[in-house]
Design an enzyme around this catalytic site. Structure first.
Site, short mmCIF file in Angstrom:
data_model
loop_
_atom_site.label_atom_id
_atom_site.label_comp_id
_atom_site.label_asym_id
_atom_site.label_seq_id
_atom_site.Cartn_x
_atom_site.Cartn_y
_atom_site.Cartn_z
N HIS A 234 47.34 -14.68 -36.80
CA HIS A 234 46.46 -13.68 -36.19
C HIS A 234 45.17 -13.61 -37.00
O HIS A 234 45.20 -13.72 -38.22
CB HIS A 234 47.17 -12.32 -36.16
CG HIS A 234 46.48 -11.33 -35.28
ND1 HIS A 234 45.33 -10.68 -35.70
CD2 HIS A 234 46.73 -10.91 -34.02
CE1 HIS A 234 44.93 -9.89 -34.71
NE2 HIS A 234 45.76 -10.00 -33.68
N GLU B 124 42.51 -16.17 -28.77
CA GLU B 124 42.01 -14.84 -29.11
C GLU B 124 40.65 -14.97 -29.79
O GLU B 124 40.58 -15.14 -31.02
CB GLU B 124 42.96 -14.13 -30.08
CG GLU B 124 44.25 -13.68 -29.49
CD GLU B 124 44.76 -12.41 -30.17
OE1 GLU B 124 45.04 -11.45 -29.45
OE2 GLU B 124 44.84 -12.37 -31.40
C1 PEP Z 1 45.50 -8.40 -30.94
O1 PEP Z 1 45.71 -7.71 -31.91
O2 PEP Z 1 46.03 -9.51 -30.86
C2 PEP Z 1 44.63 -7.90 -29.88
C3 PEP Z 1 44.38 -8.67 -28.86
O3 PEP Z 1 44.15 -6.63 -30.04
P1 PEP Z 1 43.32 -5.77 -28.96
O4 PEP Z 1 44.07 -5.89 -27.65
O5 PEP Z 1 43.35 -4.38 -29.50
O6 PEP Z 1 41.97 -6.35 -28.88
#
Ligand code: PEP
Length: 246
Positions: free
Chosen positions: A88, A160
């Site tokens: 992450h 992400e």
């Molecule tokens: C995450 O922590 O992987 C994430 C996507 O957080 P958020 O949805 O709060 O942006």
């Protein structure tokens, strides 16, 4: 293919009482046909939450031994954990995790028959410098180094973009931008392995997903599911996100 919605509770909630309540309500309410709902909770709660599809947010890269403060694959398995988030951006940023650590963690998870949820994505600076493809390719190639074709099918990949995480209604990654990244990720998997493998591997999106944008990502960004941070702590919001997959 079955969709998957993953809740990342991060360092929340503050008490076991709240964690148990949210977990049991999610299991009762956040349901959709043909969708797996996974909850990745803090380590301290894992042994006390009873239910399927439990996930952790990190793991030790060794099986056991002198690694103070760490939690191993064997301990997680013993608690009934099935999934573990790896790489992450918050762990890369605040705890200096690099692709080599991530590669070791994926290997030990696969050996233990636990499913790694591998997060990749570029920072704002990298995005603005048009470095997204290079960043994604390096992260994938190094994280998956020496992982066999038969095993990589059990790795869930999440795109992400770091700049879209926790934006609190601020900056979102557009559906088109997400789709381009998902297609690119599959291309890299296809080059590292083959076309069949890239078709099977699940690719998800994460970054400020809420009940207003979730259906659009699912329908139009060619993702197999979503990783949800902040919105997963709100039962109503999370249930709507899960239902939007249908
Ligand atoms: C995450 O922590 O992987 C994430 C996507 O957080 P958020 O949805 O709060 O942006």
């Amino acid at each position: 293919m079955k969709s998957i919605i993953i809740a990342n509770w991060k360092c929340n909630p503050n008490s076991l009482k709240e964690a148990k309540k949210l977990f049991s309500e999610v299991n009762k309410k956040a349901k959709a046909k043909n969708t797996d709902v996974v909850v990745c909770a803090p380590f301290v709660y894992l042994g006390l939450l009873k239910g399927k599809n439990l996930g952790a947010q990190n793991v030790c890269f060794e099986e056991k031994g002198a690694f103070t403060g760490e939690v191993s694959t064997l301990m997680l398995k013993d608690l009934g954990v099935e999934y573990v988030i790896i790489g992450h951006s918050e762990r890369r940023k605040y705890f200096n995790e690099n692709n080599l650590d991530i590669n070791k963690k994926i290997k030990i998870l696969l050996e233990a028959k636990l499913k790694p949820i591998l997060c990749i994505g570029e920072t704002k600076q990298e995005f603005e410098a048009h470095l997204k493809p290079e960043v994604i390719e390096t992260q994938l190639t190094e994280a998956l180094k020496d992982i066999k074709k038969e095993d990589v099918k059990n790795v869930i990949i999440v795109y992400e973009p770091v700049w879209a995480i926790s934006s609190n209604g601020g900056e979102n990654c557009s559906v088109d931008e997400t789709m381009t990244s998902v297609v690119f990720i599959r291309k890299i998997i296809s080059e590292l392995y083959n076309r069949d493998t890239s078709d099977i591997v699940k690719v998800l999106y994460g970054g400020s997903v809420n009940s207003f944008n979730s259906a659009d990502y699912i329908k139009n960004a060619r993702v197999d599911g979503l990783l949800v941070g902040a919105s997963s702590l709100d039962l109503e919001e999370f249930s709507l996100i899960v239902k939007s997959v249908e």
